[in-house]
Design a protein around this motif. Structure first.
Motif, PDB file in Angstrom:
ATOM      1  N   SER A  19       0.812  -1.217   0.000  1.00 46.13           N
ATOM      2  CA  SER A  19       0.000   0.000   0.000  1.00 46.13           C
ATOM      3  C   SER A  19       0.845   1.267   0.000  1.00 46.13           C
ATOM      4  N   ALA A  20       2.124   1.146   0.279  1.00 45.44           N
ATOM      5  CA  ALA A  20       2.958   2.343   0.388  1.00 45.44           C
ATOM      6  C   ALA A  20       3.176   2.965  -0.985  1.00 45.44           C
ATOM      7  N   GLY A  21       2.784   4.190  -1.137  1.00 44.14           N
ATOM      8  CA  GLY A  21       3.050   4.932  -2.367  1.00 44.14           C
ATOM      9  C   GLY A  21       2.193   4.536  -3.542  1.00 44.14           C
ATOM     10  N   SER A  22       1.116   3.768  -3.289  1.00 39.99           N
ATOM     11  CA  SER A  22       0.305   3.315  -4.413  1.00 39.99           C
ATOM     12  C   SER A  22      -0.859   4.236  -4.706  1.00 39.99           C
ATOM     13  N   TRP A  23      -1.254   5.060  -3.727  1.00 37.34           N
ATOM     14  CA  TRP A  23      -2.429   5.914  -3.938  1.00 37.34           C
ATOM     15  C   TRP A  23      -1.972   7.285  -4.459  1.00 37.34           C
ATOM     16  N   LYS A  24      -2.217   7.529  -5.730  1.00 37.85           N
ATOM     17  CA  LYS A  24      -1.810   8.788  -6.378  1.00 37.85           C
ATOM     18  C   LYS A  24      -2.994   9.361  -7.152  1.00 37.85           C
ATOM     19  N   MET A  25      -3.040  10.671  -7.202  1.00 41.43           N
ATOM     20  CA  MET A  25      -4.073  11.341  -8.002  1.00 41.43           C
ATOM     21  C   MET A  25      -3.724  11.202  -9.478  1.00 41.43           C
ATOM     22  N   ALA A  26      -4.763  11.124 -10.306  1.00 50.30           N
ATOM     23  CA  ALA A  26      -4.541  10.976 -11.740  1.00 50.30           C
ATOM     24  C   ALA A  26      -3.958  12.251 -12.311  1.00 50.30           C
ATOM     25  N   SER A  27      -3.003  12.100 -13.181  1.00 51.98           N
ATOM     26  CA  SER A  27      -2.410  13.269 -13.846  1.00 51.98           C
ATOM     27  C   SER A  27      -3.218  13.571 -15.088  1.00 51.98           C
ATOM     28  N   LYS A  55     -14.132  -0.718  -6.112  1.00 51.83           N
ATOM     29  CA  LYS A  55     -15.299  -0.273  -6.886  1.00 51.83           C
ATOM     30  C   LYS A  55     -15.038   1.096  -7.520  1.00 51.83           C
ATOM     31  N   SER A  56     -14.435   1.990  -6.748  1.00 54.05           N
ATOM     32  CA  SER A  56     -14.143   3.334  -7.277  1.00 54.05           C
ATOM     33  C   SER A  56     -13.094   3.259  -8.384  1.00 54.05           C
ATOM     34  N   VAL A  57     -12.094   2.399  -8.229  1.00 51.36           N
ATOM     35  CA  VAL A  57     -11.058   2.249  -9.259  1.00 51.36           C
ATOM     36  C   VAL A  57     -11.664   1.699 -10.537  1.00 51.36           C
ATOM     37  N   ASN A  58     -12.571   0.749 -10.426  1.00 54.16           N
ATOM     38  CA  ASN A  58     -13.224   0.195 -11.620  1.00 54.16           C
ATOM     39  C   ASN A  58     -14.028   1.265 -12.357  1.00 54.16           C
ATOM     40  N   ARG A  59     -14.646   2.184 -11.632  1.00 55.09           N
ATOM     41  CA  ARG A  59     -15.398   3.278 -12.275  1.00 55.09           C
ATOM     42  C   ARG A  59     -14.447   4.243 -12.975  1.00 55.09           C
ATOM     43  N   ILE A  60     -13.271   4.407 -12.385  1.00 56.74           N
ATOM     44  CA  ILE A  60     -12.274   5.270 -13.044  1.00 56.74           C
ATOM     45  C   ILE A  60     -11.801   4.622 -14.339  1.00 56.74           C
ATOM     46  N   LEU A  61     -11.582   3.283 -14.306  1.00 54.60           N
ATOM     47  CA  LEU A  61     -11.090   2.586 -15.488  1.00 54.60           C
ATOM     48  C   LEU A  61     -12.130   2.537 -16.601  1.00 54.60           C
ATOM     49  N   GLN A  62     -13.382   2.724 -16.255  1.00 51.50           N
ATOM     50  CA  GLN A  62     -14.399   2.808 -17.303  1.00 51.50           C
ATOM     51  C   GLN A  62     -14.230   4.076 -18.135  1.00 51.50           C
ATOM     52  N   VAL A  63     -13.691   5.099 -17.477  1.00 53.98           N
ATOM     53  CA  VAL A  63     -13.459   6.368 -18.177  1.00 53.98           C
ATOM     54  C   VAL A  63     -12.112   6.325 -18.895  1.00 53.98           C
ATOM     55  N   LYS A  65      -9.338   3.588 -19.665  1.00 56.68           N
ATOM     56  CA  LYS A  65      -9.065   2.158 -19.584  1.00 56.68           C
ATOM     57  C   LYS A  65      -7.592   1.848 -19.342  1.00 56.68           C
ATOM     58  N   ASP A  66      -6.711   2.622 -19.916  1.00 51.36           N
ATOM     59  CA  ASP A  66      -5.280   2.301 -19.843  1.00 51.36           C
ATOM     60  C   ASP A  66      -4.525   3.220 -18.885  1.00 51.36           C
ATOM     61  N   ASP A  67      -5.196   3.705 -17.874  1.00 50.61           N
ATOM     62  CA  ASP A  67      -4.521   4.553 -16.887  1.00 50.61           C
ATOM     63  C   ASP A  67      -3.619   3.655 -16.015  1.00 50.61           C
ATOM     64  N   VAL A  68      -2.304   3.891 -16.057  1.00 49.03           N
ATOM     65  CA  VAL A  68      -1.337   3.054 -15.348  1.00 49.03           C
ATOM     66  C   VAL A  68      -1.565   3.115 -13.841  1.00 49.03           C
ATOM     67  N   THR A  69      -1.825   4.319 -13.327  1.00 50.20           N
ATOM     68  CA  THR A  69      -2.024   4.465 -11.885  1.00 50.20           C
ATOM     69  C   THR A  69      -3.281   3.740 -11.433  1.00 50.20           C
ATOM     70  N   ALA A  70      -4.366   3.847 -12.217  1.00 49.12           N
ATOM     71  CA  ALA A  70      -5.618   3.172 -11.860  1.00 49.12           C
ATOM     72  C   ALA A  70      -5.443   1.655 -11.893  1.00 49.12           C
TER      73      ALA A  70
END
Length: 700
Positions: A19-27, A55-63, A65-70
């Motif tokens: 979990s360390a350093g994995s939560w980042k805002m999308a650029s 669940k929130s990450v899956n909704r982000i990936l719907q927008v 799809k290839d976001d590396v951070t998501a």
């Protein structure tokens, strides 16, 4: 049977680092809705609610799809929820985005948790940059692959170069590696100065001592680990007594193992049963305890062993135990099948073991033992012979077993031939002793002497100053003298006497042997014997002659005088005064009545014996068919007798008087019917009584 030692404690402390350093805002954009979703992800991650974050990450990936951070966040969420297979599916479906540089640790960790150890090794070794997390995981992979040298190098490097809160875990894992090397490879590592301040470290130190054979010290360390475990867990208010017992189960299992190795099987069995009753979640521990219980039972209590063996077949056992532990469990399964007369199952298990380890000795020995139980000794010997020719490294052990089978069948000569073919053991004291005993049993004295000669010759060439050499020479000389081969024993006795000129016993034997062969030489050697004056033998001859074991006692001549004579007379008087015991009189003895002079004779031989009185026969009234009384009535009918008058005269008449006189005179001469004896009755009775006397008891 094989007793299995429990594994050392290893801490898998890599999950927290995910979990360390994995939560980042999308650029970049995504609108307010995407930003709010990232806020939900961040908030759920801080609260440890990874299902909501996923669940929130899956909704982000719907927008996007290839976001590396998501995608990286999704992988972390799936790992935290234990969905390791799904993680690998996500990584494989996004290989272009999730490269090895980005996701190497997470991929290797999932492969490790799915017990794909070789794949995890390749993933770590293929990473471009070796981070501390990857090194930590690589050390655990090496431990699972039982490559302990490389594992030790990894942990030493981590302890030396890292500064964080996981130093205690790394030291625990390093001590586990040292314990594994000591237990499974017999390697004694250098002192790493690991203080046993925690119960895990103390437990691992005990495992190391067990591998070195220091069982008493290991037991003390295990008791110390038990105390430390109770202290550390009792401080936590949320931990119950059941949780403490579950954590102590592995320590108690190792204590039972030490007791079993020390021969305290009853105490060990009691501890094993206590652990099984707790039903611990560690399937590896349960398998080890069940296996060791089976080894205590051996060929007894097989029904209990058949119940316990089911615990060794639990899912996941193969991933919890080392290869040697699993191998020992399989060997014991095959032996149990043999003891329970499951011949096919025994052959199947031993065959699979032999295919996995073709050079291993035990599967072949189990197969041979099964054939012997089926009384197929010749096939068992052929099987062992083929294996010894195929794998010469185990030829000595196999040939010893073959010799034992031949002896069991009474073929001692064949067993001697097999034992003599083991060249690397022909000079050993045990082998020489066994062969000499067997040749003596077969009355082959020349063969036994040849065994002595070959062994002595080997020691003369290789170890002439060895104590075993002189011991063999002495035994050979004694053996030859015992069987009357004094001429052959001379050379051995001379060699012994040259080694020690002060050995009088050997010199006496040598003179005795030469007296039959060369008397002149015996006389020359007898000069070396010490004189009788120099022998200071302090022996009391009188005490020796009067001892209990003396066969001859010298009688002292001369008369006794003075007090001694009086004492002897006094002793004689005492002996004369002894009275004989009075004989016991019969209970019905009457002193007024003179005893019968013929009382010592049997009753039949006495002059006044008249035979036994015959009992009166009972009247045969009521015998015969129902209602028939004709026979008895005819006897009782006075009218039908010849002496009875046809009519009864009146009383007082002359006829009545005459008839009464007649009947009285006839009655005095006629013998009544009941007093009459049938003809030949006495003779037959005497014969019958004589016949009975032969087989019956004599008496009065």
């Amino acid at each position: 049977t094989h007793i299995v030692c429990a594994e050392a404690k290893v801490r898998e402390g890599s999950g927290d680092a995910l979990s360390a350093g994995s939560w980042k805002m999308a650029s970049g954009g995504g609108g307010v809705s995407v930003a709010s979703l990232w806020s939900d992800v961040n908030r759920a991650g801080q609260n440890g609610d990874y299902t909501r974050a996923l669940k929130s990450v899956n909704r982000i990936l719907q927008v996007t799809k290839d976001d590396v951070t998501a995608l990286h966040c999704k992988v972390v969420c799936l790992i935290q929820t234990g969905s390791f297979k799904e993680v690998l599916n996500v990584i494989h479906s996004h290989t272009k985005v999730l490269t090895s540089d980005v996701i190497a640790f997470e991929k290797a960790y999932c492969e490790y948790r799915l017990n794909r150890i070789e794949s995890a090794q390749k993933t770590i070794e293929g990473a471009s940059k070796q981070t501390d997390k990857l090194k930590e995981l690589y050390g655990q992979v090496m431990y699972r692959l039982e490559r302990y040298d490389e594992c030790m190098d990894v942990y030493r490097d981590l302890i030396r170069n890292s500064q964080d809160d996981y130093e205690e875990e790394r030291k625990t894992n390093l001590s586990a590696v040292v314990a594994a090397m000591s237990t499974w490879e017999g390697v004694i590592s250098e002192d790493l100065d690991l203080q046993d301040c925690t119960y895990e470290l103390c437990y691992n130190v005990a495992c190391t001592l067990i591998g070195q054979g220091k069982l008493n010290e290991a037991m003390k360390k295990l008791q110390q680990a038990e105390e430390l475990c109770r202290q550390s867990l009792s401080e936590d208010s949320d931990v119950t007594e059941e949780d403490i017992d579950a954590e102590l189960a592995i320590i108690h299992g190792q204590m039972a193992y030490v007791m079993q190795q020390q021969g305290r099987t009853e105490e060990a069995l009691q501890l094993y049963n206590q652990i099984i009753k707790l039903k611990p979640t560690d399937v590896g521990l349960l398998a080890v305890v069940a296996n060791n219980t089976i080894t205590v039972n051996k060929d007894q209590n097989v029904f209990d062993s058949k119940k316990k063996v089911k615990l060794t077949n639990a899912d996941g056992v193969e991933h919890k135990l080392s290869k040697k532990q699993l191998q020992a469990i399989e060997f014991n399964k095959a032996l149990l099948a043999m003891y329970t007369n499951q011949a096919d199952q025994c052959r199947k298990l031993s065959g699979s073991l032999q295919s996995q380890n073709p050079e291993h000795l035990l599967p072949v020995l189990i197969q041979a033992a099964q054939l012997c139980r089926e009384k197929q000794h010749s096939k068992a010997i052929e099987l062992l012979q083929d294996f010894s020719e195929q794998y010469p490294a185990h030829a000595a052990e196999i040939k010893l077993t073959m010799a034992q089978l031949e002896i069991a069948q009474g073929k001692v000569s064949k067993a001697c031939m097999i034992l003599r073919s083991i060249k690397e053991l022909e000079h050993k004291m045990g082998m020489v002793s066994a062969l000499v005993t067997m040749y003596s049993h077969e009355e082959d004295i020349d063969g036994a002497i040849e065994i002595f000669t070959q062994a002595i010759q080997w020691y003369q060439e290789h170890q002439p100053s060895c104590l075993a050499h002189l011991s063999l020479i002495r035994e050979a000389a004694n053996f030859k003298l015992k069987h009357g081969r004094k001429k052959e024993a001379i050379s051995d006795l001379e060699q012994l006497w040259k080694q020690n000129r002060k050995d009088i016993h050997t010199l006496a034997q040598l003179i005795s042997a030469y007296s039959l062969v060369d008397p002149e030489k015996a006389k020359v050697l007898s000069k070396h014997l010490p004189s009788s004056d120099s022998l200071s033998l302090k022996i009391d001859v009188d005490a020796l002659e009067n001892s209990a074991g003396a066969t001859f006692v010298r009688k002292k001549a001369g008369k006794l005088t003075g007090e001694n004579q009086q004492n002897e007379k006094g002793q004689g008087d005492v002996k004369k005064k002894k009275k004989k015991k009075k004989g016991k009189l019969p209970k019905n003895y009457d002193p007024k009545v003179t005893p019968d002079a013929e009382r010592w004779l049997p009753m039949r031989e006495r002059s006044y014996y008249r035979g036994r009185k015959k009992g009166k026969k009972k009247e045969q009234i009521g015998k015969g068919t129902q209602g028939s009384t004709t026979g008895v009535a005819a006897e009782l009918d006075a009218s039908k007798t010849a002496s009875s008058p046809p009519t009864s005269p009146r009383p007082g008449s002359a006829a009545a008087v005459a008839s009464s006189v007649a009947t009285s005179t006839t009655a005095s001469n006629v013998i009544p019917p009941r007093h009459q004896k049938p003809v030949g009755a006495a003779g037959t009775k005497k014969k019958q009584q004589q016949k009975k006397k032969k087989g019956g008891k004599g008496g009065w």
